[in-house]
Design an enzyme around this catalytic site. Structure first.
Site, PDB file in Angstrom:
ATOM      1  CD  GLU A 264      -3.061  -0.942   0.137  1.00 24.68           C
ATOM      2  OE1 GLU A 264      -2.904  -0.105  -0.785  1.00 24.68           O
ATOM      3  OE2 GLU A 264      -4.039  -1.703   0.200  1.00 24.68           O
TER       4      GLU A 264
ATOM      5  CG  HIS B  66      -4.182   0.529   5.694  1.00 25.55           C
ATOM      6  ND1 HIS B  66      -5.563   0.649   5.767  1.00 25.55           N
ATOM      7  CD2 HIS B  66      -3.943  -0.593   4.982  1.00 25.55           C
ATOM      8  CE1 HIS B  66      -6.110  -0.358   5.117  1.00 25.55           C
ATOM      9  NE2 HIS B  66      -5.156  -1.126   4.631  1.00 25.55           N
TER      10      HIS B  66
END
Ligand SMILES: [Zn+2]
Length: 199
Positions: free
Chosen positions: A67, A86
């Site tokens: 990511e 995250h």
């Protein structure tokens, strides 16, 4: 960062290889978690340094998080942000799976610590589509936390601790709101109380 990963796992906010972190080291330098490793076992020396365009700096054997684009989009668009967390917190992600943002008129702590939490439409994880979806939401500097539809959550902070605390507080609030709905109908704060807390 290693301690934060262990805590996120211990609190059930991530499972296995889920989740990723980034911390700004300087104007062009970012430290991120590596790709594909079990987060609760990460050691400090396994973090990966990249520049703001994602180019690896240094010669460690690890690849940056899948990511990476999500983290770099946020750090490029928001100079006020020094760290991004995250995770897949179960109760908050439950709202994101149900297609609902977290209500922002129920809990003082949520208003004070996290702020408004919009729901970002689904973007395929690990692809630029996810970054494309979040950019319109992070351009609003009141947003320090986002729900990602059918996926998880992202929190931002001026420090890693601040981003991490926001993730914990977001999940805590989501659990309370879900519990309130199981008991009965949540009673919102008055508009005046919400305005005062926001101030
Ligand atoms: Zn994810």
């Amino acid at each position: 960062m290693a301690l934060c990963c262990r805590q996120l796992a211990a609190q059930g906010l991530i499972a296995g290889r889920d989740g990723n972190l980034s911390v700004r080291l300087g104007p062009e330098r970012v430290l991120v978690t590596p790709s594909g490793l079990i987060k609760s076992l990460l050691e400090p020396g396994e973090m990966v340094e990249v520049d703001l365009s994602g180019k690896p700096q240094g010669r460690g054997p690890r690849k940056p998080t899948s990511e990476l684009d999500l983290h770099l989009r946020i750090l490029r668009h928001r100079p006020d942000v020094q760290a991004v967390v995250h995770a897949h917190p179960p109760a908050a992600t439950g709202f994101a799976v149900a297609g609902e943002a977290i209500p922002d008129n129920l809990l003082p702590e949520l208003i004070l610590v996290v702020g408004p939490v919009p729901l970002v439409p689904f973007g395929m994880p690990g692809t630029p589509e996810l970054g494309d979806r979040i950019v319109p939401y992070i351009e609003d500097r009141r947003h320090h936390a986002l729900l990602l539809a059918n996926h998880g959550a992202v929190t931002l902070g001026r420090t890693l601790d601040e981003a991490w605390i926001r993730m914990e507080s977001l999940e805590h609030a989501a659990r309370i709101i879900a519990a309130a709905r199981a008991v009965g109908e949540p009673k919102p704060l008055t508009a005046a109380a919400v305005a005062k807390l926001q101030k």
